[in-house]
Design a protein around this motif. Structure first.
Motif, PDB file in Angstrom:
ATOM      1  N   MET A   1       0.834  -1.174   0.000  1.00 49.98           N
ATOM      2  CA  MET A   1       0.000   0.000   0.000  1.00 49.98           C
ATOM      3  C   MET A   1       0.883   1.244   0.000  1.00 49.98           C
ATOM      4  SD  MET A   1      -2.956   0.833   2.696  1.00 49.98           S
ATOM      5  CE  MET A   1      -3.934   2.260   2.570  1.00 49.98           C
ATOM      6  N   VAL A   2       0.513   2.202  -0.771  1.00 55.42           N
ATOM      7  CA  VAL A   2       1.300   3.423  -0.930  1.00 55.42           C
ATOM      8  C   VAL A   2       0.951   4.422   0.171  1.00 55.42           C
ATOM      9  CG1 VAL A   2       1.711   5.387  -2.469  1.00 55.42           C
ATOM     10  CG2 VAL A   2       1.422   3.113  -3.433  1.00 55.42           C
ATOM     11  N   ASN A   3       1.972   5.075   0.692  1.00 55.28           N
ATOM     12  CA  ASN A   3       1.766   6.167   1.642  1.00 55.28           C
ATOM     13  C   ASN A   3       1.369   7.385   0.799  1.00 55.28           C
ATOM     14  OD1 ASN A   3       2.052   8.385   3.363  1.00 55.28           O
ATOM     15  ND2 ASN A   3       3.711   7.423   4.508  1.00 55.28           N
ATOM     16  N   ILE A   4       0.076   7.529   0.593  1.00 54.75           N
ATOM     17  CA  ILE A   4      -0.457   8.521  -0.331  1.00 54.75           C
ATOM     18  C   ILE A   4      -0.108   9.944   0.089  1.00 54.75           C
ATOM     19  CG2 ILE A   4      -2.588   9.458  -1.319  1.00 54.75           C
ATOM     20  CD1 ILE A   4      -3.727   6.555  -0.928  1.00 54.75           C
ATOM     21  N   ASN A   5      -0.260  10.230   1.370  1.00 51.31           N
ATOM     22  CA  ASN A   5       0.008  11.595   1.844  1.00 51.31           C
ATOM     23  C   ASN A   5       1.453  12.002   1.607  1.00 51.31           C
ATOM     24  OD1 ASN A   5      -2.628  12.055   2.693  1.00 51.31           O
ATOM     25  ND2 ASN A   5      -2.238  11.175   4.698  1.00 51.31           N
ATOM     26  N   MET A   6       2.379  11.106   1.894  1.00 46.30           N
ATOM     27  CA  MET A   6       3.787  11.441   1.685  1.00 46.30           C
ATOM     28  C   MET A   6       4.097  11.586   0.197  1.00 46.30           C
ATOM     29  SD  MET A   6       7.159   9.726   3.290  1.00 46.30           S
ATOM     30  CE  MET A   6       8.746  10.512   3.079  1.00 46.30           C
ATOM     31  N   LEU A   7       3.521  10.715  -0.634  1.00 40.92           N
ATOM     32  CA  LEU A   7       3.751  10.819  -2.073  1.00 40.92           C
ATOM     33  C   LEU A   7       3.222  12.147  -2.597  1.00 40.92           C
ATOM     34  CD1 LEU A   7       4.724   9.719  -4.751  1.00 40.92           C
ATOM     35  CD2 LEU A   7       2.571   8.449  -4.942  1.00 40.92           C
ATOM     36  N   LYS A   8       2.023  12.520  -2.208  1.00 40.41           N
ATOM     37  CA  LYS A   8       1.452  13.803  -2.639  1.00 40.41           C
ATOM     38  C   LYS A   8       2.337  14.964  -2.191  1.00 40.41           C
ATOM     39  CE  LYS A   8      -3.435  12.495  -2.743  1.00 40.41           C
ATOM     40  NZ  LYS A   8      -4.755  12.710  -2.089  1.00 40.41           N
ATOM     41  N   PHE A   9       2.805  14.907  -0.944  1.00 39.47           N
ATOM     42  CA  PHE A   9       3.668  15.955  -0.413  1.00 39.47           C
ATOM     43  C   PHE A   9       4.943  16.085  -1.243  1.00 39.47           C
ATOM     44  CE2 PHE A   9       7.293  17.107   2.290  1.00 39.47           C
ATOM     45  CZ  PHE A   9       6.915  18.388   2.657  1.00 39.47           C
ATOM     46  N   LYS A  10       5.576  14.946  -1.542  1.00 39.95           N
ATOM     47  CA  LYS A  10       6.828  14.968  -2.302  1.00 39.95           C
ATOM     48  C   LYS A  10       6.607  15.479  -3.719  1.00 39.95           C
ATOM     49  CE  LYS A  10       9.806  13.776   0.701  1.00 39.95           C
ATOM     50  NZ  LYS A  10      10.882  14.707   1.068  1.00 39.95           N
ATOM     51  N   ILE A  11       5.477  15.120  -4.319  1.00 35.27           N
ATOM     52  CA  ILE A  11       5.170  15.601  -5.665  1.00 35.27           C
ATOM     53  C   ILE A  11       5.100  17.123  -5.666  1.00 35.27           C
ATOM     54  CG2 ILE A  11       3.346  15.724  -7.425  1.00 35.27           C
ATOM     55  CD1 ILE A  11       2.769  12.741  -6.783  1.00 35.27           C
ATOM     56  N   ILE A  12       4.384  17.679  -4.701  1.00 38.30           N
ATOM     57  CA  ILE A  12       4.242  19.133  -4.604  1.00 38.30           C
ATOM     58  C   ILE A  12       5.567  19.783  -4.226  1.00 38.30           C
ATOM     59  CG2 ILE A  12       3.147  20.997  -3.284  1.00 38.30           C
ATOM     60  CD1 ILE A  12       0.678  19.065  -3.069  1.00 38.30           C
ATOM     61  N   GLU A  13       6.257  19.196  -3.252  1.00 36.00           N
ATOM     62  CA  GLU A  13       7.532  19.748  -2.777  1.00 36.00           C
ATOM     63  C   GLU A  13       8.554  19.871  -3.904  1.00 36.00           C
ATOM     64  OE1 GLU A  13      10.303  18.883   1.022  1.00 36.00           O
ATOM     65  OE2 GLU A  13      10.123  17.185  -0.364  1.00 36.00           O
ATOM     66  N   LYS A  14       8.572  18.898  -4.804  1.00 36.06           N
ATOM     67  CA  LYS A  14       9.551  18.893  -5.893  1.00 36.06           C
ATOM     68  C   LYS A  14       9.073  19.662  -7.122  1.00 36.06           C
ATOM     69  CE  LYS A  14      12.348  16.220  -3.589  1.00 36.06           C
ATOM     70  NZ  LYS A  14      13.736  16.434  -3.317  1.00 36.06           N
ATOM     71  N   GLY A  15       7.865  20.248  -7.056  1.00 35.99           N
ATOM     72  CA  GLY A  15       7.377  21.081  -8.144  1.00 35.99           C
ATOM     73  C   GLY A  15       6.746  20.309  -9.302  1.00 35.99           C
ATOM     74  N   TRP A  16       6.353  19.087  -9.047  1.00 32.98           N
ATOM     75  CA  TRP A  16       5.702  18.269 -10.066  1.00 32.98           C
ATOM     76  C   TRP A  16       4.204  18.278  -9.825  1.00 32.98           C
ATOM     77  CZ3 TRP A  16       7.984  15.552 -14.101  1.00 32.98           C
ATOM     78  CH2 TRP A  16       9.373  15.528 -14.105  1.00 32.98           C
ATOM     79  N   ASN A  17       3.474  17.645 -10.744  1.00 28.60           N
ATOM     80  CA  ASN A  17       2.067  17.366 -10.522  1.00 28.60           C
ATOM     81  C   ASN A  17       1.780  15.982 -11.074  1.00 28.60           C
ATOM     82  OD1 ASN A  17       1.308  17.553 -13.326  1.00 28.60           O
ATOM     83  ND2 ASN A  17       1.305  19.771 -13.127  1.00 28.60           N
ATOM     84  N   VAL A  18       0.630  15.445 -10.721  1.00 30.62           N
ATOM     85  CA  VAL A  18       0.286  14.071 -11.093  1.00 30.62           C
ATOM     86  C   VAL A  18       0.279  13.895 -12.604  1.00 30.62           C
ATOM     87  CG1 VAL A  18      -1.581  12.372 -11.039  1.00 30.62           C
ATOM     88  CG2 VAL A  18      -0.969  13.610  -8.972  1.00 30.62           C
ATOM     89  N   GLU A  19      -0.238  14.862 -13.319  1.00 34.85           N
ATOM     90  CA  GLU A  19      -0.314  14.757 -14.776  1.00 34.85           C
ATOM     91  C   GLU A  19       1.071  14.602 -15.406  1.00 34.85           C
ATOM     92  OE1 GLU A  19      -1.870  17.167 -12.990  1.00 34.85           O
ATOM     93  OE2 GLU A  19      -3.957  16.560 -13.237  1.00 34.85           O
ATOM     94  N   LYS A  20       2.026  15.409 -14.943  1.00 35.85           N
ATOM     95  CA  LYS A  20       3.385  15.352 -15.495  1.00 35.85           C
ATOM     96  C   LYS A  20       4.062  14.024 -15.167  1.00 35.85           C
ATOM     97  CE  LYS A  20       4.382  20.307 -15.368  1.00 35.85           C
ATOM     98  NZ  LYS A  20       5.217  21.344 -14.732  1.00 35.85           N
ATOM     99  N   ILE A  21       3.908  13.579 -13.942  1.00 37.36           N
ATOM    100  CA  ILE A  21       4.544  12.318 -13.546  1.00 37.36           C
ATOM    101  C   ILE A  21       3.926  11.151 -14.297  1.00 37.36           C
ATOM    102  CG2 ILE A  21       4.876  10.692 -11.648  1.00 37.36           C
ATOM    103  CD1 ILE A  21       5.349  13.061  -9.839  1.00 37.36           C
ATOM    104  N   ALA A  22       2.601  11.131 -14.390  1.00 37.50           N
ATOM    105  CA  ALA A  22       1.922  10.046 -15.116  1.00 37.50           C
ATOM    106  C   ALA A  22       2.420   9.982 -16.563  1.00 37.50           C
ATOM    107  CB  ALA A  22       0.415  10.252 -15.077  1.00 37.50           C
ATOM    108  N   LYS A  23       2.539  11.126 -17.188  1.00 36.72           N
ATOM    109  CA  LYS A  23       3.015  11.164 -18.577  1.00 36.72           C
ATOM    110  C   LYS A  23       4.444  10.645 -18.678  1.00 36.72           C
ATOM    111  CE  LYS A  23       3.275  14.151 -22.578  1.00 36.72           C
ATOM    112  NZ  LYS A  23       3.002  15.472 -23.147  1.00 36.72           N
ATOM    113  N   LYS A  24       5.300  11.059 -17.737  1.00 33.92           N
ATOM    114  CA  LYS A  24       6.703  10.626 -17.758  1.00 33.92           C
ATOM    115  C   LYS A  24       6.854   9.120 -17.567  1.00 33.92           C
ATOM    116  CE  LYS A  24       9.603  14.166 -18.041  1.00 33.92           C
ATOM    117  NZ  LYS A  24      10.715  14.219 -18.969  1.00 33.92           N
ATOM    118  N   ILE A  25       6.001   8.522 -16.719  1.00 39.84           N
ATOM    119  CA  ILE A  25       6.144   7.087 -16.484  1.00 39.84           C
ATOM    120  C   ILE A  25       5.303   6.259 -17.442  1.00 39.84           C
ATOM    121  CG2 ILE A  25       6.792   7.425 -14.077  1.00 39.84           C
ATOM    122  CD1 ILE A  25       4.069   6.394 -13.242  1.00 39.84           C
ATOM    123  N   GLY A  26       4.561   6.937 -18.311  1.00 44.40           N
ATOM    124  CA  GLY A  26       3.848   6.236 -19.374  1.00 44.40           C
ATOM    125  C   GLY A  26       2.502   5.641 -19.003  1.00 44.40           C
TER     126      GLY A  26
END
Length: 79
Positions: A1-26
């Protein structure tokens, strides 16, 4: 199970968003959201590795986010 809160925090902290990451990982953005919310399949090792690299996560962060499940056990009382 993914630690959703920490993942969301890291995405925002590093200046990414879900759309960009999803596209990068295909994968589709909606698939990424489902994986984050436990309504879809889990992230594959390849996807977790790619996300970790994109977000520049250290070893402990990767473990805490993607491998946070642990087996809890009840210690028996000594008689």
């Amino acid at each position: 199970m993914v630690n959703i809160n920490m993942l969301k925090f890291k995405i925002i902290e590093k200046g990414w968003n879900v759309e960009k990451i999803a596209k990068k990982i295909g994968i589709d953005r909606s698939t990424f959201y489902r994986k984050m919310n436990d309504t879809g399949s889990e992230f594959t090792i390849r996807e977790a590795d790619y996300i970790a690299r994109l977000l520049d996560l250290n070893y402990d962060e990767v473990n805490e986010i993607f491998f946070s499940n642990f087996v809890a056990y009840k210690q028996q009382k000594k008689k």
